[in-house]
Write an enzyme that holds these catalytic residues in place. Structure first.
Site, mmCIF file in Angstrom:
data_model
loop_
_atom_site.group_PDB
_atom_site.id
_atom_site.type_symbol
_atom_site.label_atom_id
_atom_site.label_comp_id
_atom_site.label_asym_id
_atom_site.label_seq_id
_atom_site.Cartn_x
_atom_site.Cartn_y
_atom_site.Cartn_z
ATOM 1 N N ARG A 1 132.596 -3.315 33.799
ATOM 2 C CA ARG A 1 132.552 -4.279 32.690
ATOM 3 C C ARG A 1 132.027 -3.584 31.427
ATOM 4 O O ARG A 1 132.500 -3.827 30.324
ATOM 5 C CB ARG A 1 131.678 -5.484 33.059
ATOM 6 C CG ARG A 1 132.343 -6.398 34.085
ATOM 7 C CD ARG A 1 131.563 -7.682 34.307
ATOM 8 N NE ARG A 1 130.397 -7.512 35.146
ATOM 9 C CZ ARG A 1 130.373 -7.740 36.466
ATOM 10 N NH1 ARG A 1 131.451 -8.172 37.086
ATOM 11 N NH2 ARG A 1 129.278 -7.560 37.152
ATOM 12 N N PHE B 1 142.163 -13.119 37.318
ATOM 13 C CA PHE B 1 141.177 -13.289 38.394
ATOM 14 C C PHE B 1 139.771 -13.158 37.783
ATOM 15 O O PHE B 1 138.948 -12.375 38.253
ATOM 16 C CB PHE B 1 141.373 -12.231 39.497
ATOM 17 C CG PHE B 1 142.787 -12.098 39.986
ATOM 18 C CD1 PHE B 1 143.292 -12.977 40.942
ATOM 19 C CD2 PHE B 1 143.631 -11.104 39.504
ATOM 20 C CE1 PHE B 1 144.600 -12.857 41.410
ATOM 21 C CE2 PHE B 1 144.938 -10.968 39.962
ATOM 22 C CZ PHE B 1 145.423 -11.839 40.919
ATOM 23 N N ASP C 1 142.003 -18.011 36.358
ATOM 24 C CA ASP C 1 141.521 -18.061 37.741
ATOM 25 C C ASP C 1 142.037 -19.352 38.349
ATOM 26 O O ASP C 1 142.336 -20.310 37.640
ATOM 27 C CB ASP C 1 139.988 -18.016 37.800
ATOM 28 C CG ASP C 1 139.477 -17.499 39.139
ATOM 29 O OD1 ASP C 1 139.047 -16.330 39.210
ATOM 30 O OD2 ASP C 1 139.510 -18.275 40.129
ATOM 31 N N SER C 2 142.144 -19.375 39.682
ATOM 32 C CA SER C 2 142.621 -20.594 40.330
ATOM 33 C C SER C 2 141.456 -21.465 40.800
ATOM 34 O O SER C 2 141.661 -22.455 41.485
ATOM 35 C CB SER C 2 143.530 -20.237 41.509
ATOM 36 O OG SER C 2 142.861 -19.372 42.379
ATOM 37 N N ASP D 1 141.715 -7.904 38.523
ATOM 38 C CA ASP D 1 140.678 -7.698 39.541
ATOM 39 C C ASP D 1 140.852 -8.726 40.656
ATOM 40 O O ASP D 1 140.056 -9.646 40.807
ATOM 41 C CB ASP D 1 139.289 -7.821 38.886
ATOM 42 C CG ASP D 1 138.172 -7.502 39.864
ATOM 43 O OD1 ASP D 1 138.432 -6.810 40.867
ATOM 44 O OD2 ASP D 1 137.030 -7.948 39.618
ATOM 45 N N CYS E 1 139.754 -4.075 45.685
ATOM 46 C CA CYS E 1 138.504 -4.047 46.455
ATOM 47 C C CYS E 1 138.804 -4.120 47.948
ATOM 48 O O CYS E 1 137.965 -4.480 48.747
ATOM 49 C CB CYS E 1 137.575 -5.181 46.035
ATOM 50 S SG CYS E 1 138.263 -6.814 46.296
HETATM 51 N N1 SAH Z 1 136.548 -9.953 38.016
HETATM 52 C C1 SAH Z 1 135.567 -10.850 38.578
HETATM 53 C C2 SAH Z 1 135.682 -10.965 40.091
HETATM 54 C C3 SAH Z 1 137.042 -11.435 40.599
HETATM 55 S S1 SAH Z 1 136.987 -12.152 42.199
HETATM 56 C C4 SAH Z 1 134.170 -10.422 38.118
HETATM 57 O O1 SAH Z 1 134.017 -9.391 37.449
HETATM 58 O O2 SAH Z 1 133.213 -11.136 38.425
HETATM 59 C C5 SAH Z 1 138.590 -12.740 42.456
HETATM 60 C C6 SAH Z 1 138.895 -14.088 41.820
HETATM 61 O O3 SAH Z 1 140.288 -14.327 42.008
HETATM 62 C C7 SAH Z 1 138.197 -15.321 42.391
HETATM 63 O O4 SAH Z 1 137.489 -15.964 41.377
HETATM 64 C C8 SAH Z 1 139.334 -16.239 42.899
HETATM 65 O O5 SAH Z 1 139.102 -17.608 42.612
HETATM 66 C C9 SAH Z 1 140.501 -15.735 42.111
HETATM 67 N N2 SAH Z 1 141.846 -15.904 42.690
HETATM 68 C C10 SAH Z 1 142.259 -15.608 43.951
HETATM 69 N N3 SAH Z 1 143.598 -15.756 44.076
HETATM 70 C C11 SAH Z 1 144.060 -16.159 42.860
HETATM 71 C C12 SAH Z 1 145.345 -16.460 42.332
HETATM 72 N N4 SAH Z 1 146.450 -16.354 43.100
HETATM 73 N N5 SAH Z 1 145.441 -16.805 41.046
HETATM 74 C C13 SAH Z 1 144.341 -16.915 40.269
HETATM 75 N N6 SAH Z 1 143.093 -16.620 40.699
HETATM 76 C C14 SAH Z 1 142.952 -16.254 41.980
#
Ligand code: SAH
Length: 394
Positions: A206, A225, A247-248, A297, A337
Site C-alpha cells: 500500500r 477487491f 468489492d462484493s 488483489d 495470495c
Molecule cells: N486489498 C485488500 C484485501 C482484499 S481481500 C486490502 O488491502 O485490505 C479480497 C476481497 O475480495 C474481499 O473483500 C472480498 O469481499 C472481495 N471479493 C471476493 N470475490 C469478489 C468478486 N468476485 N467481486 C468483488 N469482490 C470480491
C-alpha cells in the site's frame, strides 16, 4: 514420551528442517491430539519433537529439532520472546503488526497480530490448541497488554478436527480498533474482519502504491477487491484524483468509506461499487472506460496446488481485462495470495494475460508480504503473497 517412527527415507524433509510430517510418512506410533511426540527415523534416530494431530494429513508439526530441548512453558515463552525480538529488527511502520507468523517463527499453527492495545490470536493446529492457555499467558506477559481476542475460525481447523472458536481470552469490550499505517489511519473490527481483522501483509505494498500515486498523480484509479479500502486510502493520500473501489461485500465497502472519511479525504473522490469484479471489468471495457492505475488483489483462488489450474485461468482473466483497461503508461499492481500458485507460475500467468490482451508491459517491481510475515528458507510455503507492478508501455 510417545514416539512416532517414520518409514524408510521419509526423514529427508525433517533433516532439511521442514517442520511438517505427513500421514503417509508415519510407519507406526500415535498420541492424543496435540500431545508432544518424539519423531524418529526408520533406523530409530531422533529427528524432532512435534505436536501430534491424529486427524490431519499433516500428522505432526515440529516444535524443535534439538533433542536436548523440553517442550514446556519455558520453551514457548522463549519462542515468543524471539519472535517479538525479531519484530524490533524489521522496519514496521504501523501499530498493526504480525507478532507471530506460525512456522516461520517456530510456532506452527499459531498466528498472533497486534492491533494497537489488543492481541488477536488464531490457533489452527492440535498442538497450539493444547497449549493455548500457556501461549496466551506468555503473550500477555511479554507484551504487557491486557486484551487478547481469539479468532480460531479459520477453515483449516476442520482439517485438524477442531471446531471454530472466537471470543475474548483476556479483557473484553468493543472490537473496533483504529491502526496507524504509514501516513494514514485505518479502522477495522477484530471480531468481524477477515483473518484476524485486517490484511496486514499488504502494508508496504500500500505504501508503494502511495508513492506511485505521489509520483504520477493518477487522475483515475480502480481498486478491485478493495475490502476495507487500504489501497484506496493510500492512493488518495498520495494525491490520486479519484479512486473507484469495487468489492462484493457491502460491510467491507461501508468500512472503506469510513476509512476515507477517517483520513479527512473528500468522499467525492472515493466512489464505492458493490459488484462482482469480473463483470465490472467487462462492463468497463464495453463502455470504453480507461484507468491510469489499477489494483487487483483478489481472494485466494488456489488454497493448494490442487486448485492451481482453475485458479490460473481466473487470474489470467482478470489480469487480461485489467491490462486492457489501462491507458498507455498506466500502472497495474497485481497480486496473488494463493499458496498453490508460486511466484514463477504467477509471473507466467500475468505474462500470458498480457499476450492475450495484446498489451506490452514492463515488469517494474516484484512485491511480497510485509517483513513481519516473513518466510524462512526451510519453509517455502510461507511465501504465499506475491505481487507485480506492471507499467503498460506508452
Ligand atoms: N486489498 C485488500 C484485501 C482484499 S481481500 C486490502 O488491502 O485490505 C479480497 C476481497 O475480495 C474481499 O473483500 C472480498 O469481499 C472481495 N471479493 C471476493 N470475490 C469478489 C468478486 N468476485 N467481486 C468483488 N469482490 C470480491
Amino acid at each position: 514420551m510417545k514416539t512416532i517412527r517414520l518409514r524408510a527415507g521419509k526423514e529427508k524433509s525433517l533433516l532439511r528442517r521442514h517442520p511438517w510430517v505427513f500421514d503417509g510418512a508415519v510407519a507406526r506410533g500415535g498420541a492424543d491430539a496435540g500431545e508432544t511426540v518424539r519423531v524418529e527415523s526408520d533406523a530409530g534416530q531422533f529427528l524432532a519433537w512435534a505436536a501430534f494431530s491424529p486427524n490431519s494429513r499433516i500428522r505432526a508439526r515440529v516444535w524443535s529439532f534439538d533433542q536436548a530441548e523440553r517442550i514446556d512453558t519455558a520453551f514457548f515463552a522463549e519462542r515468543i520472546a524471539r519472535a517479538l525480538k525479531a519484530r524490533t529488527l524489521f522496519d514496521i511502520q504501523s501499530d498493526g503488526v504480525r507478532l507471530i507468523h506460525g512456522e516461520s517463527d517456530g510456532l506452527p499453527g499459531l498466528v498472533v497480530d497486534r492491533y494497537g492495545d489488543t492481541l488477536v490470536a488464531q490457533f489452527t493446529s492440535c498442538g497450539t490448541e493444547r497449549w493455548k492457555s500457556v501461549l496466551s499467558q506468555a503473550l500477555l506477559d511479554q507484551t504487557g497488554l491486557q486484551h487478547l481476542y481469539e479468532r480460531s475460525d479459520a477453515s483449516v481447523r476442520q482439517l485438524e478436527g477442531l471446531s471454530e472458536v472466537t471470543g475474548w481470552l483476556a479483557g473484553a469490550g468493543p472490537t473496533a480498533r483504529v491502526i496507524r499505517e504509514h501516513g494514514w489511519r485505518l479502522e477495522l473490527d477484530i471480531a468481524q474482519g477477515h483473518k484476524t481483522g485486517f490484511y496486514l501483509d499488504q502494508r508496504d505494498n500500500r505504501q508503494r502504491f502511495f508513492q506511485w500515486s505521489q509520483h504520477r498523480r493518477f487522475a483515475s484509479v480502480l481498486n478491485c477487491f478493495c475490502y476495507t479500502g487500504g489501497f484506496t486510502v493510500a492512493a488518495l493520500a498520495g494525491g490520486a484524483g479519484q479512486v473507484l473501489s469495487i468489492d462484493s461485500s457491502a460491510p467491507a465497502l461501508a468500512q472503506a468509506l469510513a476509512n476515507v472519511r477517517l483520513n479527512g479525504i473528500d468522499e467525492a473522490r472515493a466512489p464505492m461499487l458493490d459488484a462482482d469484479v469480473n463483470a465490472s471489468l467487462r462492463q468497463f471495457l464495453k463502455e470504453g472506460r480507461r484507468f491510469d492505475a489499477i489494483v487487483l488483489d483478489p481472494p485466494k483462488f488456489a488454497p493448494t496446488v490442487a486448485h492451481a489450474e482453475r485458479a490460473a485461468r481466473a487470474y489470467k482473466d482478470i489480469n487480461r481485462l485489467a491490462l486492457q483497461l489501462l491507458v498507455p503508461g498506466g500502472v497495474l499492481f497485481t497480486f496473488s495470495c494463493s499458496g498453490g500458485v508460486g511466484a514463477d507460475l504467477f509471473h507466467k500467468i500475468v505474462a500470458s494475460a498480457g499476450i492475450d490482451a495484446g498489451v506490452d508491459a514492463y515488469i517494474s517491481e516484484r512485491l511480497g508480504s510485509a517483513p513481519d510475515h516473513a518466510m524462512t528458507v526451510s519453509f517455502p510455503e510461507g511465501e504465499y503473497l506475491k505481487g507485480l507492478v506492471l507499467v503498460r508501455k506508452p
